[in-house]
Design an enzyme around this catalytic site. Structure first.
Site, PDB file in Angstrom:
ATOM      1  CD  GLU A 230      28.958 108.650 115.198  1.00 28.62           C
ATOM      2  OE1 GLU A 230      27.761 108.892 115.512  1.00 28.62           O
ATOM      3  OE2 GLU A 230      29.914 108.880 115.942  1.00 28.62           O
ATOM      4  CB  CYS A 264      25.758 109.095 118.588  1.00 32.32           C
ATOM      5  SG  CYS A 264      25.587 110.753 117.912  1.00 32.32           S
TER       6      CYS A 264
END
Length: 455
Positions: A230, A264
């Site tokens: 990720e 993020c």
């Protein structure tokens, strides 16, 4: 001579603690213990593992203040957000304690066999490389499903939050998890290459930058190891002309400024239809200007420092480049050490550095779009593809647009966030694989086909 790592309070710049790097022999001993422990851990029932995780959730709730204060001290998150992070970790423990067995039930597949099924088995030792921005949640996000599936794990945390890494290992140990199920390595990235080359490590999961992901994926591929990544994101928040502007502006600011912008899945690029752009910008500016920045331990502080001074310096360079490229500064823009004022930029070109690159800090960028088609085109004009948000009252339109967005998640009239019940992960340069939900726990497993012929 062994290396030492420092945990530094980013608000006061005081050294909290120093940590000596573990030797190669110590790391090897941890891997040996993990390998040995996994052989017995995998034989425990889901009910036994689940009970330990319920106790871990209770431990987190009982110690939430102490643990939250550690998070805030090490990486600067305001205390209310740190408390919420600990609570979220406790909820993760509960979710997989209650649901892991159901999520990993064998799939019975009708074939011409007497019986054919797909079973999900643990990979063994999971090496995890985790970032500092959510020093507890990122660890619990992967470790709870990974361990409930029957794996064990070695954690390589970010050096500036090694105190959190040790506290998490202590939490696992305190409630009775066997030695070797969860271990935190006090080591630098050079240990990663050696561990991935070892046949006893089954896979690697990483949350971090595109650069780190590329390096680790290359190492995993070279050693034929499974990986889940990720990585970075430059999420678009699309505001169409029929959106509820008050709700959209509030969500935009909350998404972009929470955790001092170090998220993020934060909305980083605001793509706003021309008829409502001026009104939306005014509302966003008012909310940003009202944010109180300061000591993250104080209840009235809404935004704390970035996690390190060098991160604030990097954001400052991006801001200056954007201004040189023609963006208009509407709010903020000043830096003091790791403290970076909440910043709003208008008239941001799709060619601007803050449109093309990930900005990891409290900087919001507004770009005007002519219509929904241009909004989707510009949203997809990014090498990243983590998530996106759409604000509109036309849900049929939102559904159609969501199918056109090249991302792992689309949230409509809501802030993008992680949820134990829903998979999270990206496409393009934002990585591959999934965490959370059924998809997430299965990514820590190997699917095995069992075919029983007719007698």
């Amino acid at each position: 001579m062994s290396k030492t790592f420092q945990s530094i309070n980013p608000y006061t710049l005081h050294v909290i603690q120093e940590f000596a790097e573990e030797t190669s022999a110590q790391v090897d001993a941890r891997l040996a213990q993990a390998t040995e422990t996994q052989r017995t851990w995998v034989s425990r029932s889901f009910a036994e593992r689940g009970e330990l995780f319920r106790q871990l959730g209770t431990y987190l709730r009982d110690n939430r203040q102490r643990l939250a204060e550690l998070i805030t001290a090490e990486m600067g998150k305001i205390l209310s957000e740190s408390l919420g992070e600990v609570d979220k970790c406790a909820g993760q423990c509960d979710y997989y304690a209650d649901n892991a067995e159901r999520l990993l039930q064998p799939d019975i597949i009708p074939t011409d066999a007497q019986e054919s099924r797909v079973v999900y088995e643990p990979v063994g030792v999971v090496l995890a490389i985790m970032p500092w921005n959510f020093p507890f949640w990122q660890v619990f996000r992967y470790s709870v499903p990974a361990l409930m599936a029957g794996n064990v794990t070695l954690l390589k945390h970010a050096p500036n939050v090694f105190g959190c890494a040790i506290a998490i290992e202590e939490a696992y140990r305190a409630v009775g998890f066997p030695e070797g199920v969860f271990q935190s390595l006090i080591s630098d990235v050079d240990a990663v290459e050696r561990l991935l080359a070892d046949n006893r490590v089954g896979m690697v999961t990483l949350t971090g930058s595109e650069r780190a992901g590329s390096t680790v994926a290359s190492l995993a591929g070279r050693n034929i190891k499974k990986s889940v990544l990720e990585l970075g994101g430059s999420d678009a928040l699309i505001v169409l002309k029929d959106a509820d502007l008050d709700k959209a502006a509030e969500a935009a600011v909350q998404s972009r400024m929470s955790n001092a912008g170090q998220v993020c899945i934060a909305a980083k690029r605001f793509l706003v239809e021309k008829p409502v752009k001026a009104a939306f910008t005014e509302k966003v500016k008012a909310l940003i200007d009202a944010m109180k920045q300061g000591d993250p331990t104080q209840n009235d502080t809404k935004i704390g420092p970035l996690a390190r001074v060098d991160l604030a310096e990097q954001l400052e360079r991006q801001l200056q480049t954007a201004l040189n490229e023609g963006a208009t500064l509407l709010s903020g823009g000043e830096r003091r050490d790791a403290n970076f004022q909440p910043t709003l930029l208008d008239n941001v070109s799709p060619d601007s550095v803050v449109f093309r690159e990930e900005t990891f800090g409290p900087l919001a960028a507004i770009t005007e779009v002519a219509d929904e088609a241009e909004a989707v085109r510009l949203a997809n004009q990014s090498r990243y593809g983590l998530s996106a948000a759409i604000w509109t009252k036309d849900l049929a339109k939102a559904d159609r647009l969501s199918r056109q967005l090249e991302v792992g998640s689309v949230f409509v009239n809501a802030i993008v966030r992680s949820d134990s019940r829903l998979p999270i992960g990206g496409v393009k340069k934002s990585g591959y694989g999934r965490e959370l939900s059924e998809a997430g726990i299965k990514d820590f497993c190997t699917a095995k086909t069992v075919y029983i012929g007719k007698t």
